[in-house]
Write an enzyme that holds these catalytic residues in place. Structure first.
Site, PDB file in Angstrom:
ATOM      1  N   GLY A  84      35.382 -12.641 -32.018  1.00 48.77           N
ATOM      2  CA  GLY A  84      34.378 -11.894 -31.279  1.00 48.77           C
ATOM      3  C   GLY A  84      34.079 -10.570 -31.943  1.00 48.77           C
ATOM      4  N   PRO A  85      33.045  -9.873 -31.461  1.00 50.57           N
ATOM      5  CA  PRO A  85      32.671  -8.585 -32.060  1.00 50.57           C
ATOM      6  C   PRO A  85      33.741  -7.527 -31.812  1.00 50.57           C
ATOM      7  CG  PRO A  85      31.389  -9.036 -30.077  1.00 50.57           C
ATOM      8  CD  PRO A  85      32.151 -10.277 -30.365  1.00 50.57           C
ATOM      9  N   PRO A  86      33.657  -6.403 -32.529  1.00 53.46           N
ATOM     10  CA  PRO A  86      34.672  -5.349 -32.361  1.00 53.46           C
ATOM     11  C   PRO A  86      34.672  -4.770 -30.948  1.00 53.46           C
ATOM     12  CG  PRO A  86      33.349  -4.994 -34.356  1.00 53.46           C
ATOM     13  CD  PRO A  86      32.682  -6.071 -33.582  1.00 53.46           C
ATOM     14  N   GLY A  87      35.864  -4.420 -30.473  1.00 55.61           N
ATOM     15  CA  GLY A  87      35.983  -3.686 -29.226  1.00 55.61           C
ATOM     16  C   GLY A  87      35.973  -4.512 -27.967  1.00 55.61           C
ATOM     17  N   VAL A  88      36.121  -5.849 -28.062  1.00 57.96           N
ATOM     18  CA  VAL A  88      36.094  -6.675 -26.845  1.00 57.96           C
ATOM     19  C   VAL A  88      37.497  -6.988 -26.336  1.00 57.96           C
ATOM     20  CG1 VAL A  88      33.859  -7.694 -27.376  1.00 57.96           C
ATOM     21  CG2 VAL A  88      35.940  -8.804 -28.199  1.00 57.96           C
ATOM     22  N   GLY A  89      38.555  -6.544 -27.040  1.00 59.44           N
ATOM     23  CA  GLY A  89      39.912  -6.709 -26.528  1.00 59.44           C
ATOM     24  C   GLY A  89      40.693  -7.850 -27.144  1.00 59.44           C
ATOM     25  N   LYS A  90      40.349  -8.261 -28.358  1.00 60.01           N
ATOM     26  CA  LYS A  90      41.047  -9.386 -28.992  1.00 60.01           C
ATOM     27  C   LYS A  90      42.525  -9.050 -29.244  1.00 60.01           C
ATOM     28  CE  LYS A  90      38.262  -9.458 -32.513  1.00 60.01           C
ATOM     29  NZ  LYS A  90      37.386  -8.348 -32.103  1.00 60.01           N
ATOM     30  N   THR A  91      42.771  -7.904 -29.878  1.00 63.12           N
ATOM     31  CA  THR A  91      44.141  -7.521 -30.230  1.00 63.12           C
ATOM     32  C   THR A  91      44.972  -7.226 -28.984  1.00 63.12           C
ATOM     33  OG1 THR A  91      43.284  -6.573 -32.294  1.00 63.12           O
ATOM     34  CG2 THR A  91      45.521  -5.974 -31.650  1.00 63.12           C
ATOM     35  N   LYS A 129      23.449 -13.674 -27.494  1.00 62.99           N
ATOM     36  CA  LYS A 129      22.002 -13.425 -27.461  1.00 62.99           C
ATOM     37  C   LYS A 129      21.520 -13.182 -26.037  1.00 62.99           C
ATOM     38  CE  LYS A 129      21.201 -16.034 -31.689  1.00 62.99           C
ATOM     39  NZ  LYS A 129      20.641 -17.247 -32.313  1.00 62.99           N
ATOM     40  N   SER A 147      17.234 -18.872 -36.691  1.00 65.54           N
ATOM     41  CA  SER A 147      17.006 -18.791 -35.250  1.00 65.54           C
ATOM     42  C   SER A 147      15.731 -18.049 -34.871  1.00 65.54           C
ATOM     43  CB  SER A 147      18.210 -18.134 -34.562  1.00 65.54           C
ATOM     44  OG  SER A 147      18.396 -16.812 -35.004  1.00 65.54           O
TER      45      SER A 147
END
Length: 822
Positions: free
Chosen positions: A389-396, A756, A713
């Site tokens: 996912g994009p940065p800052g979404v809480g993956k880590t 999107k 797209s």
């Protein structure tokens, strides 16, 4: 000039035989005559092991190599002239030309002696230093082109130099007298040497130093420098000889003292044993004690015992001792078969995940399913999770929450920018500063063999660099069928990684090697809507920043409207990292005002944001004026999440040329061409006069030209913009679309639908047009994300015309140019 080797300067050569012990000397006149002679341009080269021949000096050489024996016998029948050159490495049995020193000595074979043991010994006398230029022949022995070594060997005649030579001679004689193994004739010979150069060469040849040091002496051009170096070596040798004599004298005279020291030493050893032994013994005993408590495999125990025995035999002052000690310490500090007990309480895990992360319901459900399977199976051989996912979404932070939920140790290893395979597999012990790979190092720090191990930024790891292939090294780590026998180059034994819960994180799958991606189960974390970001800010970000800036809750309050304005006007992202930075900026300003004693309102107002943060960074580009034609809104995906893009079409008088601008990639350009050609082919359906295509040039532009754009797209958006421009129909406001197109007029599905949709929602769109095949993707998305949006699904490109345009047309009409008659 007479050839140097026509004369034999060894006046007593005829008396040399196998039993002779006299020391041949060289007079000053003979030395001067030798210096004037020429050297042949080509010489047979005799490699010397463990010795260096100096000019004027006579030495015996034992010849053992077949090449060397053949060389000696053939040359002895002729001129007897050879080049004596020392080997760089005496261990090389069959040296090549590059194994020889560049500077050697031209020599004459005086005599060949057949020794009783069958060996061949030759007596040779050095004549003059030479430089090897190039090899001319290698078989049956070396032949090389040589030249004289140019050097100012004529010594200066002054008191300082004479004093130096006298000091060298006196010190050499003193060493001879103090050395019982050196014949007394040597001192007599030294006294009778007249030539300073020969004296320096003679002593250099007999110094008790390494061969490479002698070679350095031979290569010193001027005799002054060489004499000073010889004096330096003589001083060291004199000290050694005197020390040896002192030791021998002490042993003979003070035998009682030696016995007393031995007894004291034994007593001291006993006392040290009572106190725990010497420091080195204490270290070894500690290693033994730790090893006795280890639950390692039998093979590992055998390797440890073998290396421990080797360590005990080593001198603690040796460099290898430290290397082996560090290796054994690493072995005993690793958590071999040591595990923390798992707590697979799914209700507790649910509470922890909800506490640490707001939203992400689908992700949490998948994690709980994963933990449930682990609880039932009882082993870790299951797919490796990969949060994308994009940065800052809480993956880590999700990985850390999982570790807290099941009670395991947490390890985070960043792979961003990793370019060296040894970072994964470790270095071999033979290298200076060798250490295990970061997998093993982190396990040692964790003290457990079953932690939650987060491999952060796995999409940014190096791929096939000059230092190896780190991404391929990860294949063994992340393969459940292989990681039970993970091999670290430093440990040189297998380590079981199968009980580790590996979780990888990435911003995009495109940067992950296909084989590595195949070993992981991908879970998409797309991003947050405005309402979710507000809740995350209220629960997590604001309390964190207030604490970080020393503020109390009642000193700074954020209303819902303020948070909404912060999110929409000052951040544009899928995650909340920029939002946290913006809140931190507000907190810093409030902290400054409090310290300065300024009168401030505790509740932040919308009007205050511009004073604190400046003008809004982003404007809501959700609406395009309905009175326009030829401008459509598309949806795109970037590494930061979904984005809105506009496609603008302008027509100008011309001959039908199509121009594309906006930093478009090849795929996007092809989509524009397909859209234009399809429009021309179906102009009658749309009520467009075909003559217009010959009368107007088409310019298509996608704003933000500094940003590269590519992908299929935007195809349907380009077609709709072109159709609006030629039909002159006004566009419907707040409509966005995405889809790939074909020449047959079909609308194909695209990816990243959730991202999107979030972008459309952020931009204030009301209607989203998608391919019919994307319907299933929308149905999988939480209804909360779809609130306020209407979805239209199409199969054919023509269907998009009425969905994106009004029946009403703009005032400006298009007029076809009349065809010119032939």
């Amino acid at each position: 000039m007479r050839d140097l080797f026509d004369n034999d300067f060894l006046s007593s050569k005829d008396s040399l035989d196998a039993d002779s012990e006299f020391i041949p000397l060289l007079s000053t006149e003979e030395e001067q005559q030798m210096a004037k002679e020429d050297i042949p341009e080509e010489l047979a080269i005799l490699p010397l092991k463990n010795t260096v021949l100096f000019p004027g000096v006579v030495i015996p050489i034992t010849v053992s190599r077949d090449k060397s024996i053949k060389l000696v016998r053939e040359v002895y029948k002729g001129s007897r002239i050879i080049g004596a050159v020392s080997q760089k490495d005496a261990e090389v049995e069959d040296p090549a030309f590059h194994d020889l020193s560049r500077i050697g000595t031209a020599a004459k074979i005086i005599k060949i002696l057949q020794m009783p043991d069958g060996n061949t010994t030759i007596i040779i006398q050095g004549k003059k230093r030479i430089v090897l230029e190039e090899m001319t022949r290698e078989e049956p022995y070396f032949m090389a082109r040589v030249k004289a070594f140019e050097s100012p060997d004529k010594p200066r005649q002054d008191d300082k130099f004479n004093a130096l030579i006298s000091t060298i001679k006196d010190m050499a004689i003193q060493i001879v007298k103090l050395s019982p193994n050196v014949p007394s004739d040597a001192a007599f010979a030294l006294k009778n040497i007249e030539s300073p150069v020969f004296l320096v060469n003679f002593i250099s040849s007999n110094l008790n130093i390494e061969v490479d040091e002698k070679q350095k002496l031979l290569e010193i051009p001027d005799v002054d420098t060489r004499a000073n170096m010889v004096l330096k070596h003589l001083k060291r040798e004199l000290q050694v000889v005197e020390l040896k004599n002192q030791i021998q004298s002490k042993v003979k005279v003070d035998i009682d003292k030696q016995q007393r020291d031995y007894i004291l030493g034994q007593q001291l050893k006993t006392i040290q044993e009572e106190l725990g032994g010497s420091p080195h013994e204490q270290q070894i005993n500690e290693l033994k004690e730790k090893a006795s408590k280890k639950k390692w495999p039998e093979q590992v125990g055998q390797v440890f015992e073998k290396d421990l025995v080797r360590l005990q035999r080593m001198n603690p002052a040796a460099m290898e001792y430290t290397v082996h000690m560090h290796y054994l310490e690493t072995m005993v500090e690793l958590p071999w078969n040591e595990y923390t007990p798992d707590n697979f309480d799914l209700k507790k895990a649910q509470r922890i995940l909800d506490r640490d992360h707001y939203g992400l319901e689908k992700i949490k459900e998948r994690i709980l399913e994963y933990l449930a399977v682990l609880k039932l199976k009882g082993d870790m051989k299951s797919p490796i999770l990969c949060f994308v996912g994009p940065p800052g979404v809480g993956k880590t932070s999700l990985g850390k929450s999982i570790a807290n939920a099941i009670g395991r140790e947490y390890i985070r290893m960043s792979l961003g920018g990793l370019r060296d395979e040894a970072e994964i597999r470790g270095h071999r012990k033979t290298y200076v500063g060798a250490m295990p790979g970061r997998i093993i190092q982190n396990l040692k720090k964790a003290g457990s063999s079953n932690p939650v191990f987060v491999l952060d930024e796995v999409d940014k790891v190096g791929y096939k660099t000059f230092s190896g292939d780190p991404s391929s090294a990860l294949l063994e780590v992340l393969d459940p069928e292989q990681n039970s026998t993970f091999y670290d180059n430093y440990l040189e034994v297998e380590y079981d990684l199968s009980n580790i819960m590996f979780i990888a994180t990435a911003n995009t799958l495109s940067g992950i090697q296909p084989a590595l991606r195949d070993r992981m189960e991908v879970i998409d974390l797309s991003g947050y809507i405005v309402e979710e970001k507000q809740e995350i800010a209220r629960r997590h970000l604001i309390p964190k920043q207030l604490d970080a800036h020393g503020l109390k809750k009642d000193q700074l309050r954020f209303s819902k409207k303020v948070l909404e304005r912060l999110i929409q006007d000052y951040t544009r992202e899928s995650g909340v990292r920029s939002l946290e930075k913006t809140i931190a900026k507000v907190a810093r300003v409030r902290a400054r005002d409090i310290v300065l004693g300024n009168d401030v309102n505790t509740s932040l107002k919308v009007e205050d944001l511009q004073d604190i943060l400046g003008a809004p960074k982003f404007t809501r580009e959700q609406t395009v004026l309905r009175d326009l034609a030829g401008v459509m809104t598309g949806l795109a995906w970037t590494h930061s999440g979904g984005e809105v893009l506009f496609v603008e079409v302008s027509l100008s008088r011309g001959k039908g040329a199509l121009s594309l601008t906006g930093n478009l990639g090849d795929v996007m350009k092809e989509s524009a061409t397909i859209a234009y050609e399809y429009l021309k082919a179906h102009a009658d359906i749309l009520g467009v006069d075909p003559a217009l295509f010959r009368s107007y040039n088409v310019h298509m532009h996608v704003p933000e030209g500094a940003t590269p754009k590519d992908g299929p797209s935007a195809g349907i958006t380009m077609f709709a913009a072109l159709a609006s421009a030629f039909t002159r129909r006004k566009i419907r406001p707040a409509v966005a679309m995405t889809g790939e197109i074909t020449l047959r007029g079909k609308v194909m599905p695209v990816g990243a639908i959730k991202e999107k949709i979030l972008a459309a929602k952020r931009a204030g769109m009301k209607t989203v047009i998608l391919s019919e095949e994307n319907r299933k993707n929308v149905e999988e998305i939480n209804s909360l994300y779809l609130k306020g949006l209407e979805f239209k699904y199409i199969r054919d490109m023509i269907e998009a015309v009425d969905l994106t345009m009004l029946k009403e047309k703009v005032d400006e009409k298009l007029v076809a140019m009349p065809e010119k008659s032939a």
